[in-house]
Scaffold this active site. Structure first.
Site, mmCIF file in Angstrom:
data_model
loop_
_atom_site.group_PDB
_atom_site.id
_atom_site.type_symbol
_atom_site.label_atom_id
_atom_site.label_comp_id
_atom_site.label_asym_id
_atom_site.label_seq_id
_atom_site.Cartn_x
_atom_site.Cartn_y
_atom_site.Cartn_z
ATOM 1 N N CYS A 189 -0.063 6.519 6.838
ATOM 2 C CA CYS A 189 -1.306 6.133 7.498
ATOM 3 C C CYS A 189 -0.998 5.308 8.742
ATOM 4 O O CYS A 189 -0.060 4.518 8.761
ATOM 5 C CB CYS A 189 -2.159 5.319 6.525
ATOM 6 S SG CYS A 189 -3.597 4.541 7.261
ATOM 7 N N CYS A 198 -1.946 0.478 9.498
ATOM 8 C CA CYS A 198 -1.191 -0.783 9.382
ATOM 9 C C CYS A 198 0.186 -0.626 10.021
ATOM 10 O O CYS A 198 0.792 0.445 9.954
ATOM 11 C CB CYS A 198 -1.026 -1.194 7.927
ATOM 12 S SG CYS A 198 -2.577 -1.638 7.103
ATOM 13 N N CYS A 212 -6.401 2.342 -0.186
ATOM 14 C CA CYS A 212 -6.284 1.428 0.952
ATOM 15 C C CYS A 212 -6.400 -0.020 0.503
ATOM 16 O O CYS A 212 -7.300 -0.380 -0.265
ATOM 17 C CB CYS A 212 -7.381 1.746 1.970
ATOM 18 S SG CYS A 212 -7.416 0.621 3.377
ATOM 19 N N GLU A 271 -26.666 -11.748 25.794
ATOM 20 C CA GLU A 271 -25.935 -10.557 25.320
ATOM 21 C C GLU A 271 -26.419 -9.350 26.117
ATOM 22 O O GLU A 271 -27.596 -9.250 26.458
ATOM 23 C CB GLU A 271 -26.194 -10.361 23.822
ATOM 24 C CG GLU A 271 -25.855 -9.000 23.259
ATOM 25 C CD GLU A 271 -24.387 -8.640 23.400
ATOM 26 O OE1 GLU A 271 -24.111 -7.472 23.737
ATOM 27 O OE2 GLU A 271 -23.516 -9.515 23.189
ATOM 28 N N GLN A 324 -17.927 -9.117 12.988
ATOM 29 C CA GLN A 324 -16.562 -9.537 12.684
ATOM 30 C C GLN A 324 -16.046 -8.782 11.468
ATOM 31 O O GLN A 324 -16.776 -8.532 10.509
ATOM 32 C CB GLN A 324 -16.514 -11.045 12.432
ATOM 33 C CG GLN A 324 -16.889 -11.888 13.637
ATOM 34 C CD GLN A 324 -15.902 -11.779 14.788
ATOM 35 O OE1 GLN A 324 -14.770 -11.342 14.621
ATOM 36 N NE2 GLN A 324 -16.345 -12.176 15.981
ATOM 37 N N CYS A 351 0.843 -1.197 0.000
ATOM 38 C CA CYS A 351 0.000 0.000 0.000
ATOM 39 C C CYS A 351 0.878 1.246 0.000
ATOM 40 O O CYS A 351 1.806 1.365 0.812
ATOM 41 C CB CYS A 351 -0.910 0.010 1.234
ATOM 42 S SG CYS A 351 -1.978 1.470 1.347
ATOM 43 N N CYS A 405 -10.110 -11.593 21.673
ATOM 44 C CA CYS A 405 -9.296 -10.677 20.875
ATOM 45 C C CYS A 405 -8.166 -10.093 21.708
ATOM 46 O O CYS A 405 -7.535 -9.109 21.293
ATOM 47 C CB CYS A 405 -10.165 -9.566 20.284
ATOM 48 S SG CYS A 405 -11.021 -8.572 21.524
ATOM 49 N N ASP A 408 -17.478 -15.271 24.015
ATOM 50 C CA ASP A 408 -16.727 -14.348 23.163
ATOM 51 C C ASP A 408 -16.793 -12.945 23.770
ATOM 52 O O ASP A 408 -17.506 -12.072 23.281
ATOM 53 C CB ASP A 408 -17.319 -14.353 21.745
ATOM 54 C CG ASP A 408 -16.546 -13.454 20.779
ATOM 55 O OD1 ASP A 408 -15.432 -13.023 21.127
ATOM 56 O OD2 ASP A 408 -17.070 -13.193 19.682
#
Length: 400
Positions: free
Chosen positions: A59, A62, A136, A283, A236, A53, A357, A331
């Site tokens: 940017c 990343c 991007c 939830e 996701q 990229c 995560c 999760d």
């Protein structure tokens, strides 16, 4: 000259002076740092590649485009392995599953008005400086092709001084856009936005706390079931990543007839699992629970799914409530689920698929389960946030 000894979990290179951390370097590289902080690579690593990229150096989206895919996968696997090793947990690790480029179907994009129109993109790392990113390599072609349309929306929605944020999600019916702005929604602006959405094929356009217009339901397929998530709701990041996480969860819970899905969202796991098992989905967000329930009621050939809006941090399901389930899927957000893990540990549940995560909180919660007699059989690492420091995983916990 200096040598890069390793990388931190954020992808910063550790210089052999023991103090300096540098971006966009790799272990084993000899470097030279000028007085202005500019880094020159003297001896490049064999894992170094040209960034795909052109925005990579400016940017802040990343961190690892300068490394090949094998190196990044091993680095992310190492992050998870070190977190578990710090808690003295041993397990087997499967090969990392990485989402392809141009697969991010949901992103929060910053925008501001300019003299000539508008600018869209992301902020330079550690700053509020907006960098335009018209090429991007993360976002899907559908979102990138819509940049001219989103720029028009910025001109309509933003003041001349303040930035706005657009949470943009690609759906089969068109883009689902949540506009985070301080601009008040006047009747005249509402009419302008309705015309804009109609002319540009926008599925749904939402102002803070207030839907502006829904031209078509911005549905997502969770398994084979259509679900319309609330505006800005968790989803996701890539379809590939979702499929990888779901495949691991399905494998872990394959023998279960009754499953409890904790922190269920809109049904990422609950609805696909209901194709073969009864599921109780819990939830904290009532709107997401309602979306899950509507999706199940409109689905076909699904077993019974019950749902419950409940704050699992303050009111985790207790052992007597968990007694009826063969397996649990959990999760939680990045903070983990310490309270809910504690009740799972003393329950009769024998199988847990834990999705996370955050390797640190995953390892912390895994310790509680191991102390209660669970074994962590294997971990599947999933990299759907390609080229970033973020990493996700699924752990297979069982006890006899």
């Amino acid at each position: 000259m200096a040598m890069i000894e390793g990388l931190t979990h954020l992808g910063l290179g550790k210089v052999d002076d023991g103090r300096t951390l540098l971006p966009r370097v790799l272990p084993g590289e000899e470097i030279e740092v000028a007085q202005d902080g500019t880094v020159r690579i003297i001896t490049p690593s064999p894992d170094r590649v040209a960034a795909p990229c052109r925005h990579f150096k400016t940017c802040g989206g990343c961190a690892m485009q300068h490394a090949n895919d094998d190196f990044v996968a091993a680095w992310k696997l190492g992050i998870v392995q070190r977190a578990l090793s710090a808690q003295r947990i041993k397990t087997a690790f499967r090969d990392v599953l990485t989402s392809p480029p141009q697969s991010r179907r949901r992103a929060k994009i910053a925008g501001k008005r300019t003299k000539g129109g508008a600018m869209l993109g992301f902020h330079a790392k550690g700053t509020h400086n907006l960098v335009a990113t018209p090429d991007c390599q993360l976002l899907t072609p559908g979102i990138m092709d819509a940049f001219p349309v989103l720029e028009k929306l910025v001109v309509i929605a933003a003041s001349r001084k303040a930035e706005i944020a657009l949470t943009v999600t690609e759906t089969a019916a068109g883009l689902d856009i949540y506009v985070d702005t301080e601009t008040p929604l006047t009747p005249e602006l509402r009419q302008t936005l309705a015309v804009f959405a109609q002319e540009n094929g926008i599925a749904r356009l939402v102002w803070p706390e207030e839907p502006v217009v829904t031209m078509n339901p911005p549905e997502q397929f969770l398994g084979t079931t259509r679900v319309t998530p609330p505006a800005g709701a968790f989803l996701q990041a890539t379809k590939h990543g979702e499929a990888a996480l779901l495949s691991a969860v399905e494998e872990i819970t394959a023998k279960a007839n009754r499953i409890v899905d904790l922190f269920a969202g809109c049904g990422t796991f609950a609805l696909p699992l209901s194709a073969r098992a009864e599921v109780h989905a819990v939830e904290g967000d009532a709107d997401m629970v309602a979306a899950l329930d509507r999706g199940w009621r409109g689905g076909r050939e699904l077993k019974r799914v019950t749902s419950e809006a409940r704050d699992l941090f303050r009111r985790p399901l207790e052992p007597d409530e968990l007694r009826k389930f063969d397996a649990a899927v959990i999760d939680p957000p990045r903070a983990g689920a310490e309270a809910q893990i504690a009740t799972l540990a003393v329950s009769d549940v024998k199988t847990i698929a834990m999705v996370s995560c955050n390797p640190v909180t995953f390892a912390r919660d895994a310790v509680q389960l191991e102390k209660a007699g669970f074994t962590l059989n294997w971990v599947q690492v999933v990299d759907q946030f390609r080229w970033s420091p973020h990493v996700e995983m699924v752990g297979n916990f069982t006890r006899s």
